[in-house]
Motif scaffolding. Structure first.
Motif, PDB file in Angstrom:
ATOM      1  N   VAL A 197       1.060  -1.171   0.026  1.00  0.00           N
ATOM      2  CA  VAL A 197       0.078  -0.040  -0.044  1.00  0.00           C
ATOM      3  C   VAL A 197       0.754   1.179  -0.054  1.00  0.00           C
ATOM      4  CG1 VAL A 197      -1.833   1.221   1.201  1.00  0.00           C
ATOM      5  CG2 VAL A 197      -1.638  -1.196   1.110  1.00  0.00           C
ATOM      6  N   GLU A 198       0.627   2.204  -1.054  1.00  0.00           N
ATOM      7  CA  GLU A 198       1.401   3.393  -0.944  1.00  0.00           C
ATOM      8  C   GLU A 198       0.882   4.352  -0.077  1.00  0.00           C
ATOM      9  OE1 GLU A 198       4.418   5.834  -1.995  1.00  0.00           O
ATOM     10  OE2 GLU A 198       4.232   3.653  -2.710  1.00  0.00           O
ATOM     11  N   LYS A 199       1.778   4.933   0.940  1.00  0.00           N
ATOM     12  CA  LYS A 199       1.502   5.829   1.711  1.00  0.00           C
ATOM     13  C   LYS A 199      -0.211   5.846   2.379  1.00  0.00           C
ATOM     14  CE  LYS A 199       4.507   9.192  -0.330  1.00  0.00           C
ATOM     15  NZ  LYS A 199       4.806  10.429  -1.093  1.00  0.00           N
ATOM     16  N   PRO A 200      -0.391   4.834   3.150  1.00  0.00           N
ATOM     17  CA  PRO A 200      -1.659   4.460   3.793  1.00  0.00           C
ATOM     18  C   PRO A 200      -1.953   5.701   5.226  1.00  0.00           C
ATOM     19  CG  PRO A 200      -0.347   2.982   4.633  1.00  0.00           C
ATOM     20  CD  PRO A 200       0.549   3.515   3.629  1.00  0.00           C
ATOM     21  N   LYS A 201      -3.163   5.913   5.375  1.00  0.00           N
ATOM     22  CA  LYS A 201      -3.169   6.382   6.689  1.00  0.00           C
ATOM     23  C   LYS A 201      -2.916   5.622   7.888  1.00  0.00           C
ATOM     24  CE  LYS A 201      -7.489   9.028   5.303  1.00  0.00           C
ATOM     25  NZ  LYS A 201      -8.867   9.149   5.020  1.00  0.00           N
ATOM     26  N   PRO A 202      -2.206   6.115   8.944  1.00  0.00           N
ATOM     27  CA  PRO A 202      -1.488   5.309  10.009  1.00  0.00           C
ATOM     28  C   PRO A 202      -2.867   4.304  10.478  1.00  0.00           C
ATOM     29  CG  PRO A 202      -1.205   7.465  10.315  1.00  0.00           C
ATOM     30  CD  PRO A 202      -2.051   7.427   9.377  1.00  0.00           C
ATOM     31  N   GLU A 203      -3.947   4.486  10.435  1.00  0.00           N
ATOM     32  CA  GLU A 203      -4.986   3.627  11.166  1.00  0.00           C
ATOM     33  C   GLU A 203      -5.265   2.349   9.998  1.00  0.00           C
ATOM     34  OE1 GLU A 203      -7.404   7.171   9.504  1.00  0.00           O
ATOM     35  OE2 GLU A 203      -5.352   6.684  10.797  1.00  0.00           O
ATOM     36  N   GLU A 204      -4.662   2.486   8.633  1.00  0.00           N
ATOM     37  CA  GLU A 204      -5.138   1.639   7.731  1.00  0.00           C
ATOM     38  C   GLU A 204      -3.794   0.971   6.929  1.00  0.00           C
ATOM     39  OE1 GLU A 204      -6.881   4.050   4.770  1.00  0.00           O
ATOM     40  OE2 GLU A 204      -8.831   4.409   5.824  1.00  0.00           O
ATOM     41  N   ALA A 205      -2.639   1.130   7.707  1.00  0.00           N
ATOM     42  CA  ALA A 205      -1.604   0.573   7.345  1.00  0.00           C
ATOM     43  C   ALA A 205      -1.518  -0.873   7.826  1.00  0.00           C
ATOM     44  CB  ALA A 205      -0.184   1.225   8.005  1.00  0.00           C
ATOM     45  N   PRO A 206      -1.227  -1.689   6.695  1.00  0.00           N
ATOM     46  CA  PRO A 206      -1.460  -3.270   6.927  1.00  0.00           C
ATOM     47  C   PRO A 206      -0.424  -3.811   8.003  1.00  0.00           C
ATOM     48  CG  PRO A 206      -0.404  -2.674   4.773  1.00  0.00           C
ATOM     49  CD  PRO A 206      -0.809  -1.317   5.497  1.00  0.00           C
ATOM     50  N   SER A 207       0.908  -2.709   8.273  1.00  0.00           N
ATOM     51  CA  SER A 207       1.970  -3.442   9.065  1.00  0.00           C
ATOM     52  C   SER A 207       2.584  -2.281   9.379  1.00  0.00           C
ATOM     53  CB  SER A 207       2.658  -4.488   8.415  1.00  0.00           C
ATOM     54  OG  SER A 207       3.799  -3.980   7.435  1.00  0.00           O
ATOM     55  N   ASN A 208       3.835  -2.367  10.108  1.00  0.00           N
ATOM     56  CA  ASN A 208       4.905  -1.415  10.530  1.00  0.00           C
ATOM     57  C   ASN A 208       5.990  -1.460   9.627  1.00  0.00           C
ATOM     58  OD1 ASN A 208       5.915  -3.238  11.696  1.00  0.00           O
ATOM     59  ND2 ASN A 208       5.994  -2.369  13.775  1.00  0.00           N
ATOM     60  N   LEU A 209       5.818  -2.084   8.526  1.00  0.00           N
ATOM     61  CA  LEU A 209       7.142  -2.530   7.442  1.00  0.00           C
ATOM     62  C   LEU A 209       7.143  -1.564   6.313  1.00  0.00           C
ATOM     63  CD1 LEU A 209       7.159  -6.378   7.626  1.00  0.00           C
ATOM     64  CD2 LEU A 209       8.550  -4.770   8.883  1.00  0.00           C
ATOM     65  N   ALA A 210       7.777  -0.458   6.547  1.00  0.00           N
ATOM     66  CA  ALA A 210       8.039   0.374   5.374  1.00  0.00           C
ATOM     67  C   ALA A 210       9.073   0.129   4.398  1.00  0.00           C
ATOM     68  CB  ALA A 210       8.437   1.971   6.161  1.00  0.00           C
ATOM     69  N   ILE A 211       8.774   0.463   3.291  1.00  0.00           N
ATOM     70  CA  ILE A 211       9.622   0.227   2.098  1.00  0.00           C
ATOM     71  C   ILE A 211      10.663   1.308   2.116  1.00  0.00           C
ATOM     72  CG2 ILE A 211       9.969  -0.317  -0.302  1.00  0.00           C
ATOM     73  CD1 ILE A 211       6.968  -1.250  -0.376  1.00  0.00           C
ATOM     74  N   ILE A 212      11.984   0.859   2.031  1.00  0.00           N
ATOM     75  CA  ILE A 212      12.991   1.763   1.930  1.00  0.00           C
ATOM     76  C   ILE A 212      13.728   1.831   0.608  1.00  0.00           C
ATOM     77  CG2 ILE A 212      15.157   2.765   3.110  1.00  0.00           C
ATOM     78  CD1 ILE A 212      12.639   2.969   4.805  1.00  0.00           C
ATOM     79  N   GLY A 213      14.612   2.816   0.199  1.00  0.00           N
ATOM     80  CA  GLY A 213      15.066   2.961  -1.082  1.00  0.00           C
ATOM     81  C   GLY A 213      15.883   1.960  -1.786  1.00  0.00           C
ATOM     82  N   ARG A 214      15.928   0.821  -1.476  1.00  0.00           N
ATOM     83  CA  ARG A 214      16.691  -0.133  -1.958  1.00  0.00           C
ATOM     84  C   ARG A 214      15.896  -1.596  -2.341  1.00  0.00           C
ATOM     85  NH1 ARG A 214      19.419   3.426  -1.280  1.00  0.00           N
ATOM     86  NH2 ARG A 214      21.590   3.619  -0.275  1.00  0.00           N
ATOM     87  N   TYR A 215      16.013  -1.781  -3.778  1.00  0.00           N
ATOM     88  CA  TYR A 215      15.329  -3.027  -4.420  1.00  0.00           C
ATOM     89  C   TYR A 215      16.171  -3.838  -5.223  1.00  0.00           C
ATOM     90  CZ  TYR A 215      11.841   0.915  -3.977  1.00  0.00           C
ATOM     91  OH  TYR A 215      11.014   1.901  -3.315  1.00  0.00           O
ATOM     92  N   ILE A 216      16.021  -5.211  -5.150  1.00  0.00           N
ATOM     93  CA  ILE A 216      16.534  -6.014  -6.210  1.00  0.00           C
ATOM     94  C   ILE A 216      15.309  -6.292  -6.992  1.00  0.00           C
ATOM     95  CG2 ILE A 216      17.571  -8.174  -6.580  1.00  0.00           C
ATOM     96  CD1 ILE A 216      19.382  -7.427  -4.157  1.00  0.00           C
ATOM     97  N   LEU A 217      15.288  -6.361  -8.187  1.00  0.00           N
ATOM     98  CA  LEU A 217      13.802  -6.818  -8.804  1.00  0.00           C
ATOM     99  C   LEU A 217      14.533  -7.586 -10.132  1.00  0.00           C
ATOM    100  CD1 LEU A 217      12.574  -2.943  -9.166  1.00  0.00           C
ATOM    101  CD2 LEU A 217      11.692  -4.832  -7.826  1.00  0.00           C
ATOM    102  N   THR A 218      13.511  -8.423 -10.490  1.00  0.00           N
ATOM    103  CA  THR A 218      13.905  -9.375 -11.457  1.00  0.00           C
ATOM    104  C   THR A 218      13.473  -8.530 -12.634  1.00  0.00           C
ATOM    105  OG1 THR A 218      11.378 -10.268 -11.426  1.00  0.00           O
ATOM    106  CG2 THR A 218      13.266 -11.288 -10.015  1.00  0.00           C
ATOM    107  N   PRO A 219      13.704  -9.093 -13.914  1.00  0.00           N
ATOM    108  CA  PRO A 219      13.223  -8.347 -15.305  1.00  0.00           C
ATOM    109  C   PRO A 219      11.880  -8.502 -15.579  1.00  0.00           C
ATOM    110  CG  PRO A 219      14.379 -10.250 -15.740  1.00  0.00           C
ATOM    111  CD  PRO A 219      14.409 -10.146 -14.560  1.00  0.00           C
TER     112      PRO A 219
END
Length: 292
Positions: free
Chosen positions: A193-215
């Protein structure tokens, strides 16, 4: 055979409006933390993690980034003639650092769009993506930690950080289930979920600016529709990717500095300077002497 990550993509086409007027004539990625541009910290991290090819997504007014990683013959000759061999070595380390390629993002249409512009240079192989604003101070480079996960899972891996309280609404947030054997640090992503309201956040695990992505992420980004403001969001692309393959979130070890924020930038400058053997002691003495 297991594949390894060789290429690192740096989206750097943003305008940096939060740092105006300093960024009116220079890229925000070139603002220095002590005496090193923000983007160089990320490039060095990618190198330390084993990447040997850097792809920087640039835009209008970003020439200084290319100049920084290029050879400066005039400067090198001047330093050599004046016998400043220590500075000459520093300058040459930058230009000799790694192979760098550039792609122009003609319009700032979102992080997902920036990643998509690198499709031809990345090709059909997994790659890393790093947001230069996130400078991460870690004993083991954050990207290397993600690579260790990728080597075992061979799936996309997102750097995550625990954010408690209302601050979670400033991030993409993942909903995941813990993976056995990883001491609560690795999660299989169920949704994002992108930028949810605090009460609607599915967890406390935020995505930080490091990714490994498949093609496969490129096909997802080319398939989804642009969101608010006509921007193509990477979070939406990863959510679409979940329909095809697994994605993991890893709670990395280290301290993340948000240098895209003025206060975060100032804090990072102080903390990195305090670690410097040539500056730390004097700066610490100065700070203690302030009447705060």
């Amino acid at each position: 055979m297991k594949t390894r990550v060789r290429k690192a993509v740096f989206p750097a086409a943003g305008l940096g409006t939060r740092f105006l007027p300093a960024t009116k004539a220079q890229p925000k990625e070139m603002l220095p933390l002590v005496d090193k541009p923000i983007i160089q910290y990320g490039v060095e991290e990618a190198m330390q993690a084993g990447c040997d090819q850097i792809i920087i997504i640039t835009g209008r007014g970003k020439q200084a980034i290319e100049d920084h990683f290029d050879v400066s013959y005039e400067l090198e000759r001047m330093l050599m003639e004046r016998g400043k061999t220590d500075l000459l070595q520093i300058v040459r380390q930058i230009s000799d650092m790694i192979h760098v390629a550039y792609v122009r993002q003609k319009e700032a249409l979102g992080l997902g769009h920036a990643i998509l512009t690198a499709r031809e240079l990345v090709g059909d192989e997994p790659f890393a993506a790093l947001l230069a604003d996130d400078v991460i101070d870690a004993e083991v480079p954050c990207l290397k930690q993600l690579m260790n996960v990728f080597e075992k899972m061979q799936c996309s891996v997102l750097a995550t950080q625990v954010i408690d309280g209302p601050g979670i609404s400033a991030y993409g947030v993942l909903k995941g289930k813990p993976v056995d054997g990883w001491d609560g640090k690795l999660y299989e992503v169920v949704d994002l979920v992108e930028k949810p309201k605090p009460e609607e956040a599915p967890s406390n695990l935020a995505i930080i600016g490091r990714y490994i992505l498949t093609p496969a992420i490129f096909e997802s980004l080319a398939t989804i529709q642009a969101g608010a403001g006509g921007e193509l969001q990477l979070t939406d692309g990863i959510r679409h990717l979940l329909q095809r393959e697994k994605v993991y979130g890893y709670v990395f070890e280290g301290k993340r500095h948000d240098t895209g924020d003025k206060l975060g930038f100032l804090k990072a400058t102080v903390e990195f300077a305090l670690k410097r053997p040539d500056l730390g002691e004097q700066l610490r003495k100065y700070l203690k002497g302030l009447d705060l």
